[in-house]
Design a protein around this motif. Structure first.
Motif, PDB file in Angstrom:
ATOM      1  N   LEU A  74     -88.463   7.657  28.386  1.00  0.00           N
ATOM      2  CA  LEU A  74     -87.288   8.278  27.782  1.00  0.00           C
ATOM      3  C   LEU A  74     -86.652   9.349  28.659  1.00  0.00           C
ATOM      4  O   LEU A  74     -85.492   9.721  28.434  1.00  0.00           O
ATOM      5  N   ALA A  75     -87.391   9.844  29.643  1.00  0.00           N
ATOM      6  CA  ALA A  75     -86.896  10.959  30.457  1.00  0.00           C
ATOM      7  C   ALA A  75     -85.530  10.697  31.102  1.00  0.00           C
ATOM      8  O   ALA A  75     -84.664  11.581  31.079  1.00  0.00           O
ATOM      9  N   PRO A  76     -85.278   9.508  31.686  1.00  0.00           N
ATOM     10  CA  PRO A  76     -83.948   9.308  32.287  1.00  0.00           C
ATOM     11  C   PRO A  76     -82.807   9.488  31.292  1.00  0.00           C
ATOM     12  O   PRO A  76     -81.727   9.970  31.660  1.00  0.00           O
ATOM     13  N   LEU A  77     -83.044   9.142  30.028  1.00  0.00           N
ATOM     14  CA  LEU A  77     -81.985   9.253  29.028  1.00  0.00           C
ATOM     15  C   LEU A  77     -81.669  10.706  28.714  1.00  0.00           C
ATOM     16  O   LEU A  77     -80.584  11.020  28.209  1.00  0.00           O
ATOM     17  N   GLY A  78     -82.604  11.607  29.006  1.00  0.00           N
ATOM     18  CA  GLY A  78     -82.313  13.025  28.855  1.00  0.00           C
ATOM     19  C   GLY A  78     -81.237  13.506  29.810  1.00  0.00           C
ATOM     20  O   GLY A  78     -80.606  14.537  29.586  1.00  0.00           O
ATOM     21  N   GLY A  79     -81.005  12.733  30.878  1.00  0.00           N
ATOM     22  CA  GLY A  79     -79.952  13.072  31.824  1.00  0.00           C
ATOM     23  C   GLY A  79     -78.557  12.861  31.286  1.00  0.00           C
ATOM     24  O   GLY A  79     -77.566  13.173  31.968  1.00  0.00           O
ATOM     25  N   LEU A  80     -78.437  12.330  30.060  1.00  0.00           N
ATOM     26  CA  LEU A  80     -77.116  12.140  29.454  1.00  0.00           C
ATOM     27  C   LEU A  80     -76.477  13.467  29.046  1.00  0.00           C
ATOM     28  O   LEU A  80     -75.280  13.498  28.743  1.00  0.00           O
ATOM     29  N   ILE A  81     -77.245  14.538  29.018  1.00  0.00           N
ATOM     30  CA  ILE A  81     -76.691  15.841  28.629  1.00  0.00           C
ATOM     31  C   ILE A  81     -75.602  16.246  29.622  1.00  0.00           C
ATOM     32  O   ILE A  81     -75.837  16.343  30.831  1.00  0.00           O
ATOM     33  N   GLY A  82     -74.419  16.485  29.112  1.00  0.00           N
ATOM     34  CA  GLY A  82     -73.313  16.915  29.952  1.00  0.00           C
ATOM     35  C   GLY A  82     -72.697  15.817  30.786  1.00  0.00           C
ATOM     36  O   GLY A  82     -71.814  16.080  31.611  1.00  0.00           O
ATOM     37  N   LEU A  83     -73.128  14.570  30.574  1.00  0.00           N
ATOM     38  CA  LEU A  83     -72.633  13.457  31.385  1.00  0.00           C
ATOM     39  C   LEU A  83     -71.226  13.064  30.935  1.00  0.00           C
ATOM     40  O   LEU A  83     -70.943  12.948  29.756  1.00  0.00           O
ATOM     41  N   GLY A  89     -85.472   9.787  40.676  1.00  0.00           N
ATOM     42  CA  GLY A  89     -84.208   9.550  41.369  1.00  0.00           C
ATOM     43  C   GLY A  89     -83.034   9.526  40.421  1.00  0.00           C
ATOM     44  O   GLY A  89     -81.960  10.086  40.708  1.00  0.00           O
ATOM     45  N   ALA A  90     -83.208   8.891  39.255  1.00  0.00           N
ATOM     46  CA  ALA A  90     -82.119   8.827  38.272  1.00  0.00           C
ATOM     47  C   ALA A  90     -81.763  10.219  37.767  1.00  0.00           C
ATOM     48  O   ALA A  90     -80.577  10.547  37.592  1.00  0.00           O
ATOM     49  N   LEU A  91     -82.768  11.055  37.521  1.00  0.00           N
ATOM     50  CA  LEU A  91     -82.509  12.411  37.034  1.00  0.00           C
ATOM     51  C   LEU A  91     -81.846  13.275  38.102  1.00  0.00           C
ATOM     52  O   LEU A  91     -80.937  14.068  37.810  1.00  0.00           O
ATOM     53  N   LEU A  92     -82.291  13.137  39.335  1.00  0.00           N
ATOM     54  CA  LEU A  92     -81.692  13.932  40.421  1.00  0.00           C
ATOM     55  C   LEU A  92     -80.252  13.507  40.679  1.00  0.00           C
ATOM     56  O   LEU A  92     -79.408  14.342  41.043  1.00  0.00           O
ATOM     57  N   ASN A  93     -79.952  12.236  40.490  1.00  0.00           N
ATOM     58  CA  ASN A  93     -78.582  11.755  40.716  1.00  0.00           C
ATOM     59  C   ASN A  93     -77.575  12.393  39.767  1.00  0.00           C
ATOM     60  O   ASN A  93     -76.401  12.545  40.113  1.00  0.00           O
ATOM     61  N   VAL A  94     -78.040  12.754  38.561  1.00  0.00           N
ATOM     62  CA  VAL A  94     -77.131  13.391  37.598  1.00  0.00           C
ATOM     63  C   VAL A  94     -77.400  14.901  37.501  1.00  0.00           C
ATOM     64  O   VAL A  94     -76.942  15.556  36.571  1.00  0.00           O
ATOM     65  N   ARG A  95     -78.171  15.424  38.456  1.00  0.00           N
ATOM     66  CA  ARG A  95     -78.462  16.857  38.560  1.00  0.00           C
ATOM     67  C   ARG A  95     -79.170  17.415  37.332  1.00  0.00           C
ATOM     68  O   ARG A  95     -78.957  18.564  36.943  1.00  0.00           O
TER      69      ARG A  95
END
Length: 468
Positions: free
Chosen positions: A300-309, A395-401
């Motif tokens: 689920l961690a990559p989906l947390g990168g949706l914040i502010g996306l 990598g997915a998380l770093l790509n969206v900072r």
């Protein structure tokens, strides 16, 4: 879908007409294999069901639907092979087991192409409901299985109620259940926000994500090992797909931040609780169950990168990363449970870690394959599939900072090494006189899962390129 559903009917007929356990067992495996093959050759596009409008259908055959059907069919066949010893010994009725597994497979096949909230929830429940009975369907472990089944059922009732309430609030705020429109509130936006939070939290139960995770350790440990393997792979895949479908629908709505925050909280809590509690487990299956809670956090961690996306294309990359990690995890987890089953054949459960002592010398090949899977779950070479999986998430998380979540994932990946170190040490510590030999059918899932890990280690793009 038709082949999966027909398999359930065929198993009932085979059990009725041929009074031998091998008939429903073979029909289930053949039906599951046929479902997987049909998923590969089925044409994509132009096939939809129950369409109110051209873009509002309940089911659509997509690349994702084909992929999920393929994996669910394969997992059903392999877990039936793991069940062979119990069926042959008469510890479980083959007809009932085959029928329930085929019903669960049908729900998983439908789930992949669900395009509205009702179809999504009904398909997911169809995947889950047969498992309540399967957990308790072992005569020699009836007492443990009954308790595990009740725990599983009662927690699931709460989770389903939460999920349905969330779906009802979303329908009230948007006026439809079709995706992605159901996640675009036209009025009463606060109700839409609350509905999405409840929906994702309820779906988190299916992947054993915190806070609806406490069913997993007792259920896995009380269930037959083959059912525990199915719960940890096919059932978890169903939950992941449901969450991915919902979050994918938020990419073009105002609720994307809500989805990101909700899943980030679920992922962080699952990583922290699952990893730390797994460190204290002495029972082998409970250790794998708590590690599965932590693995849900990685998924689920990559989906947390949706914040502010704000770019849907970047969100699609996060969803693809979550699905890729799931595929890596399924191969590793199936190999781990198959390895435990091969080392503890017959009516035995997973036992405690000290029961593994010395098996590295007494059963070198089976122990080596289990060790290979555990190394992969830890994310270490030579099982590079696990390492690639964690790199994909980071990598997915770093790509969206999303740096803070990447740090959490990295730190708990390091702590998690100790979780898998303990069973590894046990395998090669001391001596063992255990000479029990498993059924040859038990070795097939172990061998195929290991081959899948090797394939993903050499060619990780096989998991990194599926359509999200």
């Amino acid at each position: 879908m038709l082949i999966a559903a027909a398999t359930a009917v065929a198993v009932l007929l085979a059990d009725l007409l041929i009074p031998r356990w091998v008939a429903p067992w073979a029909v289930t495996i053949l039906g599951a294999a046929a479902t997987a093959v049909a998923a590969v050759i089925a044409p994509v596009g132009g096939y939809s069901l129950l369409c109110a409008e051209p873009d509002r259908c309940s089911y659509t055959l997509t690349d994702r639907a084909r992929l999920i059907a393929l994996v669910i069919g394969a997992l059903t066949a392999l877990c039936m092979l793991l069940f062979t010893s119990a069926l042959r010994a008469g510890d479980a009725p083959a007809g009932e087991v085959g029928f329930l597994m085929a019903c669960a497979m049908t729900g998983g096949v439908v789930l992949g192409g669900a395009q509205d909230l009702l179809t999504l929830i009904v398909a997911l429940e169809t995947l889950t409901l047969p498992l309540y009975a399967l957990v308790a369907l072992h005569r020699r472990r009836a007492s443990e299985g009954a308790g595990a089944s009740v725990t599983f059922f009662t927690t699931s009732v709460v989770a389903t109620a939460v999920t349905l309430l969330g779906a009802a609030l979303l329908q009230f705020s948007s006026g439809t259940v079709h995706l992605p429109y159901a996640l675009t509130p036209t009025e009463f936006k606060p109700l839409g926000v609350a509905g999405l939070v409840l929906l994702l939290t309820g779906l988190g139960f299916k992947v054993a994500a915190v806070p609806l995770h406490l069913w997993a350790p007792s259920t896995y440990d009380g269930a037959p090992l083959a059912v525990a393997a199915y719960l940890s792979t096919a059932s978890k895949l169903g939950g992941v797909v449901a969450i991915l479908i919902v979050t994918d629908a938020t990419l073009t709505s105002d609720l994307v931040d809500t989805a990101g925050i909700t899943v980030a909280v679920l992922a962080t809590a699952s990583l922290l609780v699952g990893t730390l509690v797994a460190l204290r487990q002495e029972r082998t299956v409970r250790l794998l169950a708590w590690s599965s809670v932590a693995q849900a956090g990685f998924i689920l961690a990559p989906l947390g990168g949706l914040i502010g996306l704000r770019l849907p294309s970047a969100g699609a990359g996060l969803i693809a990363a979550a699905l890729a990690y799931t595929l890596f995890f399924i191969a590793l987890e199936l190999a781990a449970f198959s390895g435990v089953t091969a080392l503890r054949p017959g009516p035995l459960d997973g036992g405690v870690l000290r029961d593994l002592n010395g098996l590295g010398r007494a059963a070198p090949w089976r122990s080596a394959l289990l060790a290979f899977a555990l190394i992969g779950l830890a994310g270490l070479p030579p099982a590079l599939a696990g390492l690639f999986a964690k790199i994909t998430v980071l990598g997915a998380l770093l790509n969206v900072r999303s740096y803070w979540l990447a740090v959490v994932v990295a730190l708990l990946s390091i702590v998690g090494l100790a979780v898998y170190w303990r069973p590894l040490v046990a395998l090669y510590r001391g001596t063992s006189t255990d000479t029990a030999r498993p059924q040859w059918t038990t070795l097939i899932p172990l061998a195929l899962a290991t081959l899948a890990i090797l394939a993903l280690s050499v060619a990780p793009q096989l998991a990194l390129t599926p359509t999200p």
